[in-house]
Design an enzyme around this catalytic site. Structure first.
Site, PDB file in Angstrom:
ATOM      1  N   ASP A  82       0.795  -1.228   0.000  1.00 18.23           N
ATOM      2  CA  ASP A  82       0.000   0.000   0.000  1.00 18.23           C
ATOM      3  C   ASP A  82       0.825   1.275   0.000  1.00 18.23           C
ATOM      4  O   ASP A  82       1.990   1.305   0.391  1.00 18.23           O
ATOM      5  CB  ASP A  82      -0.964   0.006   1.192  1.00 18.23           C
ATOM      6  N   GLU A 140      -0.598  -1.939   5.241  1.00 20.17           N
ATOM      7  CA  GLU A 140       0.315  -1.848   6.388  1.00 20.17           C
ATOM      8  C   GLU A 140       0.201  -0.500   7.082  1.00 20.17           C
ATOM      9  O   GLU A 140       0.383  -0.403   8.289  1.00 20.17           O
ATOM     10  CB  GLU A 140       1.759  -2.063   5.916  1.00 20.17           C
ATOM     11  N   GLU A 141      -0.111   0.536   6.299  1.00 22.47           N
ATOM     12  CA  GLU A 141      -0.080   1.900   6.811  1.00 22.47           C
ATOM     13  C   GLU A 141      -1.317   2.233   7.645  1.00 22.47           C
ATOM     14  O   GLU A 141      -2.274   2.859   7.175  1.00 22.47           O
ATOM     15  CB  GLU A 141       0.052   2.898   5.656  1.00 22.47           C
TER      16      GLU A 141
END
Length: 399
Positions: A82, A140-141
């Protein structure tokens, strides 16, 4: 750049890896929206002959490959897909084509490096035994895609004995690696406090108002005493304020009835995490009461600390050392108060995590992650791919 026969062999892949990395960079997709990126990854993996599963955690992709040497062990290698909600600085030929979104953390490079390793291992299956799972994780963010993958049965569907992660790091020279055993990255929590009063006219009726900005102001100062006066000096914690909202810029003569402040908290130890939540909540209510207001506190424990395991960290150090030499590998670097949701995978399986140097100012790549000027350094694509291959050899075959 370090010299090594494996790195030299992977150099032939470099033009394709650069093309893949820059294509992903031009088309950034944020968490759980990585449909184009996931399709590109799945297409390349299938083209090279891997067994591919899509749709884990929405846009996650996992591919598996069995080696030809004897062996029953299995390991997972993870990259993230991402991008971030950041407007990229203009001027790059491969710059983001999506306004307000960019790959500002290098996940485009992480994906390309793991794809390079997958292609090499497909072409050299006699170099290892057992199974490799190539894990391409979404979100992930901040959205916890790693947690979602684990909850959706990632390691039940793809059993592994160990799992490994890697992240680029500006400020570390090209050709160097850093890791450590134990607490490597911090737990990441998000908190919000809403102060409520009655508000009122800032000129004619200030004395009639219950002013929510007063407890906010005192809370901003008081919250910094948690780390300086409540957390033991030998332990690490960070509390930062990232957002303050209240009132309307068009009506500066109005005292707002509600103001909101939010931020982040970082720690390594569970007791410190508990302490920060307890003290932050107490301070918010105390400041509100002192000025005749009320406080509503929300504290969200997002990512656990990233804790690496000794056996797998030793494997990572051995693999990196084989590539670049012991003088270029720090096996006991200082921990960072950054966070990573690979931590969820390390809670489920033993493993390790390494930082690969993205370059220093002399390489023109010192822009830090999560900033508009950041860009992944294409010069480390083959080194990163070689690290993954060497790790497989160290764990499953050619040590």
């Amino acid at each position: 750049m370090p010299q090594n026969s494996l790195i030299a062999e992977l150099k032939s892949y470099e033009p394709e890896l650069v093309q893949i990395r820059r294509d992903i960079h031009r088309h950034p997709e944020v968490g759980f929206e990585e449909t184009r990126t996931a399709a590109l990854v799945a297409d390349r993996l299938r083209r090279w002959g891997l067994d591919v599963t899509e749709g884990i955690a929405g846009t996650g992709v996992v591919a598996t490959l069995k080696g030809r040497l004897p062996g029953q062990r299995a390991i997972g290698l993870r990259a993230d897909l991402d991008a971030l909600h950041i407007q990229e600085v203009p001027g790059r030929d491969h710059g983001s084509t999506v306004p307000g979104k960019m790959h500002a953390c290098g996940h485009d490079g992480h994906t390309a490096m793991l794809l390079g390793a997958a292609r090499y291992l497909v072409e050299h299956p006699a170099d290892f035994g057992g199974t490799v799972a190539f894990i391409f994780q979404p979100a992930e963010e901040g959205l916890g895609g790693g947690r979602v993958m684990v909850e959706e049965g990632l390691f039940d569907r793809f059993p592994v004995d160990a799992v490994y992660g890697m992240h680029n790091m500006p400020g570390i020279p090209v050709g160097e690696f850093r890791t450590r055993t134990g607490a490597f990255l911090a737990a990441s929590d998000t908190w919000t406090v809403i102060f409520r009063g009655t508000g009122g006219h800032g000129g004619a009726g200030a004395h009639l108002a219950t002013d929510a900005t007063l407890p906010l102001a005192h809370f901003i100062l008081a919250v910094q005493t948690i780390v300086s006066r409540n957390v033991k000096a030998s332990e690490t914690a960070v509390i930062s304020i990232g957002s303050i909202a209240g009132g309307d810029a068009g009506s500066p003569n109005i005292i707002p009835s509600q103001v909101t402040v939010s931020g982040t908290a970082r720690s390594y130890e569970p007791k410190v995490r508990d302490l920060m939540e307890t003290r932050l909540t107490a301070l918010a209510h105390a400041q509100a009461a002192a000025f005749g207001c009320s406080a509503e506190v929300s504290y969200s424990r997002r990512y656990p600390p990233l804790i690496t395991h000794a056996e797998q960290t030793a494997v990572s150090v051995a693999a990196a050392t084989a590539l670049v030499g012991a003088d270029k590998v720090d096996p006991d670097c200082l921990p960072s108060t950054g966070s990573e949701d690979f931590s969820f995978m390390l809670e489920a399986r033993p493993g390790s995590f390494v930082m690969i140097g993205n370059g220093t100012a002399e390489h023109g790549t010192i822009h830090h992650v999560h900033t508009p000027g950041y860009d992944f350094n294409d010069a480390i694509l083959t080194l990163g791919a070689a690290y993954w291959v060497q790790l497989v050899h160290t764990e499953l075959g050619l040590a």
